[in-house]
Write a protein that holds these residues in place. Structure first.
Motif, short mmCIF file in Angstrom:
data_model
loop_
_atom_site.label_atom_id
_atom_site.label_comp_id
_atom_site.label_asym_id
_atom_site.label_seq_id
_atom_site.Cartn_x
_atom_site.Cartn_y
_atom_site.Cartn_z
N ILE A 249 -31.82 45.80 -58.83
CA ILE A 249 -31.39 45.82 -60.24
C ILE A 249 -31.95 47.05 -60.95
N SER A 250 -33.20 47.39 -60.67
CA SER A 250 -33.82 48.58 -61.27
C SER A 250 -33.06 49.84 -60.85
N GLU A 251 -32.71 49.92 -59.58
CA GLU A 251 -31.97 51.09 -59.08
C GLU A 251 -30.60 51.21 -59.73
N ILE A 252 -29.91 50.08 -59.88
CA ILE A 252 -28.58 50.10 -60.50
C ILE A 252 -28.67 50.54 -61.96
N ILE A 253 -29.64 49.99 -62.69
CA ILE A 253 -29.81 50.34 -64.11
C ILE A 253 -30.14 51.81 -64.27
N LEU A 254 -31.07 52.31 -63.47
CA LEU A 254 -31.49 53.71 -63.58
C LEU A 254 -30.38 54.68 -63.16
N SER A 255 -29.51 54.24 -62.27
CA SER A 255 -28.40 55.10 -61.83
C SER A 255 -27.31 55.18 -62.88
N ARG A 256 -27.12 54.10 -63.63
CA ARG A 256 -26.02 54.06 -64.60
C ARG A 256 -26.45 54.48 -66.00
N LEU A 257 -27.66 54.10 -66.41
CA LEU A 257 -28.11 54.41 -67.77
C LEU A 257 -28.78 55.78 -67.78
N VAL A 258 -27.95 56.83 -67.83
CA VAL A 258 -28.48 58.19 -67.74
C VAL A 258 -29.28 58.57 -68.98
N ASN A 259 -29.09 57.89 -70.09
CA ASN A 259 -29.81 58.22 -71.33
C ASN A 259 -31.11 57.44 -71.49
N LEU A 260 -31.46 56.66 -70.48
CA LEU A 260 -32.68 55.87 -70.55
C LEU A 260 -33.89 56.80 -70.46
N LEU A 268 -38.71 57.27 -60.66
CA LEU A 268 -38.68 57.37 -59.20
C LEU A 268 -39.23 56.11 -58.55
N PHE A 269 -40.32 55.59 -59.10
CA PHE A 269 -40.93 54.38 -58.53
C PHE A 269 -39.94 53.22 -58.54
N PHE A 270 -39.31 52.98 -59.69
CA PHE A 270 -38.38 51.86 -59.80
C PHE A 270 -37.12 52.06 -58.96
N SER A 271 -36.66 53.31 -58.84
CA SER A 271 -35.45 53.58 -58.07
C SER A 271 -35.70 53.51 -56.57
N LEU A 272 -36.98 53.66 -56.15
CA LEU A 272 -37.30 53.63 -54.72
C LEU A 272 -37.97 52.33 -54.30
N GLU A 273 -38.22 51.43 -55.25
CA GLU A 273 -38.95 50.19 -54.95
C GLU A 273 -38.27 49.40 -53.84
N PHE A 274 -36.94 49.32 -53.86
CA PHE A 274 -36.21 48.53 -52.86
C PHE A 274 -36.30 49.11 -51.46
N LEU A 275 -36.66 50.41 -51.37
CA LEU A 275 -36.77 51.07 -50.07
C LEU A 275 -38.20 51.11 -49.54
N VAL A 276 -39.17 50.97 -50.43
CA VAL A 276 -40.57 51.16 -50.05
C VAL A 276 -41.35 49.85 -50.00
N VAL A 277 -41.21 49.02 -51.03
CA VAL A 277 -42.03 47.81 -51.13
C VAL A 277 -41.59 46.70 -50.16
N PRO A 278 -40.30 46.30 -50.09
CA PRO A 278 -39.91 45.22 -49.17
C PRO A 278 -40.29 45.45 -47.71
N PRO A 279 -40.14 46.66 -47.14
CA PRO A 279 -40.54 46.85 -45.73
C PRO A 279 -42.02 46.61 -45.47
N ILE A 280 -42.86 46.73 -46.51
CA ILE A 280 -44.29 46.42 -46.36
C ILE A 280 -44.56 44.97 -46.72
N LEU A 281 -43.96 44.50 -47.81
CA LEU A 281 -44.22 43.15 -48.29
C LEU A 281 -43.70 42.08 -47.33
N ASN A 282 -42.51 42.28 -46.77
CA ASN A 282 -41.91 41.26 -45.91
C ASN A 282 -42.81 40.83 -44.75
N PRO A 283 -43.26 41.76 -43.89
CA PRO A 283 -44.12 41.32 -42.77
C PRO A 283 -45.44 40.73 -43.22
N LEU A 284 -46.00 41.23 -44.33
CA LEU A 284 -47.26 40.68 -44.83
C LEU A 284 -47.09 39.24 -45.30
#
Length: 313
Positions: A249-260, A268-284
């Motif tokens: 949801i963060s990635e979608i919002i940041l991609s569409r709301l260019v004036n945010l 960058l953190f919010f747009s990459l969270e889905f790529l960085v956090v789940p691969p670490i969080l899931n196995p833990l």
């Protein structure tokens, strides 16, 4: 008109010496992701008692994490060390397609997990007849093939567009950002992109929520012991779902709301969270909450330490 053979990643410009710090952090992060997810896969593959639908789906999450991060981290790490931050159009589209299919496969796997838990809790006596390894394999194959088909079609449509620009304000190839650089009418591509969003994200999320609501209703009518056991198996899945959904949801919002208005690093953190956090969080989460996986991981560690001690002797 600018060079249409390459795309330029503009966010890597003027990073200075901080790029070496970011490279080190990214490299360590990627190594941790590989180690954690490979361990989960090995634990489930090597232990025959874990050859059950729920654990097979957990291993699918780990495989998908390795698949998605393989398209992201090596490229980002090389860009951090490079003085030129260009990527061929074809390579850019392939990277974007892999990352988008990673997202679709993650939601599809979480949907199958929710369905698996719903059947296990609502129909415990018929569970092993309904959710067999054969049925699960077929479902995984169909969903992953379907996601590859409709997402691949989206990037084929993008590849046929004429580009009037080639500057991407992302650190990876994002289909919507590429479409915005097109000179041609992008209405059909945008409509199809909305269709992909509905198919890959909204529908699975609705089915997942429906399954867990039904599980909650069943649990409220059951004994405290049954309720406790059901919550114990469902809560880890819900934690993974909430985290991944927030990232998407963060990635979608940041991609569409260019004036945010938001600092670049936070965006960058919010747009990459889905790529960085789940691969670490899931196995833990699964290693800490599922005793059978934790026991097998400890057994692998003890065997490795014993083998090393024998080599020393």
């Amino acid at each position: 008109m600018e060079n249409k053979t390459y795309f330029y990643f503009m966010l890597f410009e003027n990073l200075g010496h901080i790029r070496y710090v970011l490279f080190t952090l990214g490299f360590v992060l990627y190594c941790v992701i590989i180690i954690l997810n490979v361990l989960i896969i090995l634990a489930i593959c090597l232990e025959r008692t874990l050859h059950q639908p729920m654990y097979i789906l957990i291993s699918c999450l780990s495989i998908n994490s390795l698949y998605g991060t393989a398209a992201f981290f090596p490229r980002v790490l090389s860009d951090l060390l490079s003085d030129t931050h260009t990527i061929f159009n074809e390579a850019c589209l392939i990277q974007g397609c892999v990352i988008f299919t990673y997202t679709a496969n993650e939601f599809a796997t979480l949907m199958l997990m929710a369905f698996d838990r719903f059947v296990a809790i609502s129909k415990p006596l018929q569970y092993h007849n309904i959710i067999t390894l054969r049925v699960l394999t077929i479902l995984i194959f169909i969903l992953s093939s379907f996601s590859m088909l409709y997402i691949g079609m989206s990037f084929i449509l993008t590849s046929r567009m004429t580009m009037c620009g080639n500057k991407l304000w992302k650190v990876y190839c994002h289909n919507y950002e590429i479409v915005k650089l097109s000179c041609t009418n992008s209405l059909f591509s945008n409509v199809y992109g909305f269709f992909v969003l509905i198919i890959s994200g909204f529908i699975p999320l609705c089915l997942i929520l429906y399954s867990y609501v039904k599980i909650l209703i069943i649990c409220q009518r059951s004994s405290s012991q049954f309720r406790s056991k059901a919550y114990q198996t469902c809560i880890p899945h819900i934690v993974i779902l909430v985290n991944f959904s927030i990232g998407i949801i963060s990635e979608i919002i940041l991609s569409r709301l260019v004036n945010l208005e938001m600092p670049t690093w936070l965006s960058l953190f919010f747009s990459l969270e889905f790529l960085v956090v789940p691969p670490i969080l899931n196995p833990l989460v699964y290693a800490l909450n599922f005793t059978d996986i934790r026991k097998k991981l400890l057994a692998i560690y003890k065997n490795k330490m014993l083998h090393r001690m024998l080599q020393i002797d």
